[in-house]
Design a protein around this motif. Structure first.
Motif, short mmCIF file in Angstrom:
data_model
loop_
_atom_site.label_atom_id
_atom_site.label_comp_id
_atom_site.label_asym_id
_atom_site.label_seq_id
_atom_site.Cartn_x
_atom_site.Cartn_y
_atom_site.Cartn_z
N PHE A 198 4.58 15.94 -9.61
CA PHE A 198 5.02 14.73 -9.54
C PHE A 198 4.08 14.13 -10.38
O PHE A 198 2.75 14.22 -10.45
CB PHE A 198 4.97 14.03 -8.38
N LYS A 206 5.85 5.71 -10.40
CA LYS A 206 5.65 4.37 -9.93
C LYS A 206 6.59 3.29 -10.88
O LYS A 206 7.26 2.32 -10.27
CB LYS A 206 4.26 3.64 -9.57
N GLN A 241 -1.14 13.94 -4.10
CA GLN A 241 -1.11 12.70 -4.81
C GLN A 241 -0.47 11.50 -4.55
O GLN A 241 -0.91 10.43 -4.55
CB GLN A 241 -0.59 13.22 -6.14
N MET A 242 0.54 11.59 -3.88
CA MET A 242 1.68 10.77 -3.57
C MET A 242 0.98 9.77 -2.70
O MET A 242 1.46 8.41 -2.29
CB MET A 242 2.86 10.99 -3.25
N PHE A 243 0.09 10.16 -1.67
CA PHE A 243 -0.39 9.33 -0.77
C PHE A 243 -1.71 8.87 -1.09
O PHE A 243 -2.53 8.11 -0.27
CB PHE A 243 -0.49 10.14 0.58
N HIS A 244 -2.06 8.59 -2.50
CA HIS A 244 -3.38 7.99 -2.78
C HIS A 244 -3.18 6.66 -2.71
O HIS A 244 -2.22 5.96 -2.99
CB HIS A 244 -3.70 8.28 -4.38
N VAL A 270 -3.04 5.31 0.25
CA VAL A 270 -2.98 5.31 1.95
C VAL A 270 -4.21 6.07 2.44
O VAL A 270 -4.86 5.62 3.33
CB VAL A 270 -1.61 5.78 2.15
N MET A 290 0.86 -1.22 0.00
CA MET A 290 -0.05 -0.04 0.06
C MET A 290 0.84 1.21 -0.04
O MET A 290 0.48 2.31 -0.23
CB MET A 290 -1.03 -0.02 1.34
N PHE A 291 2.01 1.36 0.48
CA PHE A 291 2.78 2.05 0.49
C PHE A 291 3.99 2.49 -0.58
O PHE A 291 4.85 3.21 -0.73
CB PHE A 291 3.65 2.41 1.93
N GLY A 342 5.43 3.75 -3.74
CA GLY A 342 5.36 5.42 -4.34
C GLY A 342 5.93 6.35 -3.23
O GLY A 342 6.78 7.12 -3.32
N VAL A 343 5.34 6.12 -1.93
CA VAL A 343 5.91 6.69 -0.87
C VAL A 343 7.26 6.07 -0.47
O VAL A 343 8.33 6.81 -0.28
CB VAL A 343 4.96 6.43 0.39
N MET A 352 2.62 10.55 -10.91
CA MET A 352 2.79 9.28 -10.09
C MET A 352 2.73 8.21 -11.07
O MET A 352 3.65 7.16 -10.38
CB MET A 352 1.57 9.12 -9.00
#
Lengths: 239, 239
Positions: free
Chosen positions: A226, A232, B167-170, B172, A168-169, A171-172, A228
């Motif tokens: 960014f 990714k 966006q980066m936390f989509h 989560v 789920m994380f 990208g982060v 995304m």
């Protein structure tokens, strides 16, 4: 439950990959939050290894692998550290590829939806690493990633440290393993590509919480654009 | 910089959408970490609204909208709260759609890569909300989401509270706005779908850090299988 264990992540891997290479947190501050971890240095100048509360930099840009200890005033753009506490310890008694060992490690997880700290101390018949070369923000991370020096050492003793991130994380952070290596004699290290372990002790540590920090005073971070989907893909290609 | 402001997120929206509806944190504990926020209740029984340090539940399953204050011992499966401090305050002096207002709010952001807390107190010529109906884990969130009661009220005064996620936390959390509404007379509220504001005061608060918690003792969470691609589509469809 005893005191909760926090994974301290400074910035995100996504931001780093978007070209935000400038350091904005000191190693001194970073080490207050954990004694084991990974990251990179200002201007993505090599791989950061945090082992037993000390910070090391692995570089490969001079044509040979180098490892140096890093002083507290050096800045980092991205890092993740944890006050590592082993929850599961097991001995690896026979030769195994990195992939096989990682599957074995996962078999000891109590579920796949929490972060983990990883420490693998042992002897390796093969250790294949790379080191990100110092770059300026006008060079895309994915392009830098295609021309990273890589080195392989045979018969080397040392320690792999790193973080395992739940899906789920992504990208982060990068989903799955993000591991760095340092040899016992501090002459060799970097971002782990693949390896063969001969024997070793493996420690898997729990992570109860994520303490996510941002470079809140870095105007470049605040206004960075960014993409995304592209990020990714880059993370999958690069990590 | 003054004391850093932490967004406290309990569990992830992704986990909730994967069917983990069971509460595992009390409202009392939640309120220790913030006075403004959103979430849902045990068994996804309606919408949670945290306003000025008090917790309210908006339900619509009895055929009419209801709002009740929630006591400290009630459990939540997912919530996000922040000790809200306005950084930018502006007055909305003329009628605007929710979409237009959200664009105006974004124009005051100092960059798009940090979370924000949002508080919109005003009068609304239209407020369209929905309330997630109490469900069991064998019902998929995306299916529950297709049969949520929706209500529209005209000429209502109240407050919208919520979180804006980069966006980066989509995955989560949900990228962009996640907003809940409660009327001043506490008779109407829910998850904000769309609205028209007549006039109001808007507060945008900074978030410096993310304090991400996990239900570390919930075996269902630990072993849940998430299909992230499907989840992200569900989040876009449902939120």
């Amino acid at each position: 439950m005893s005191e909760p264990i926090k994974l301290f992540q400074y910035n995100t891997l996504g931001a780093l990959m978007a070209g935000l290479y400038g350091g904005s947190l000191t190693i001194g501050e970073l080490l207050e939050h954990g004694d084991l971890g990974i990251g990179t240095l200002d201007s993505i100048d090599g791989e950061l290894i945090i082992l037993d509360g000390k910070a090391y930099q692995a570089k490969g840009s001079s044509g040979k692998p180098e490892v140096v200890e890093v002083s507290n005033d050096v800045m980092v753009p991205y890092a993740a550290v944890v006050p590592h506490q082993a929850e599961v310890i097991f001995k690896q008694r026979f030769e195994m590829s990195g992939n096989e060992l990682e599957k074995r490690i996962e078999s000891y997880y109590d579920g796949v939806n929490l972060f983990r700290s990883i420490k693998i101390k042992g002897h390796f018949s093969k250790m294949h690493v790379r080191m990100i070369p110092k770059s300026t923000p006008d060079t895309k991370f994915a392009d830098v990633a295609t021309r990273q020096p890589e080195y392989t050492r045979e018969d080397v003793s040392g320690t792999i440290v790193g973080i395992w991130t739940p899906q789920m994380f992504h990208g982060v952070s990068v989903a799955g393993y993000h591991l760095h290596f340092i040899s016992d004699d501090h002459s060799f290290g970097g971002h782990v590509m693949d390896y063969v372990i001969t024997e070793g002790m493996i420690e898997v540590g729990p992570v109860d919480q994520l303490d996510q920090r941002f470079p809140v005073q870095d105007r470049q971070y605040l206004f960075a654009k960014f993409n995304m989907d592209e990020l990714k893909k880059d993370i999958e290609k690069s990590e």
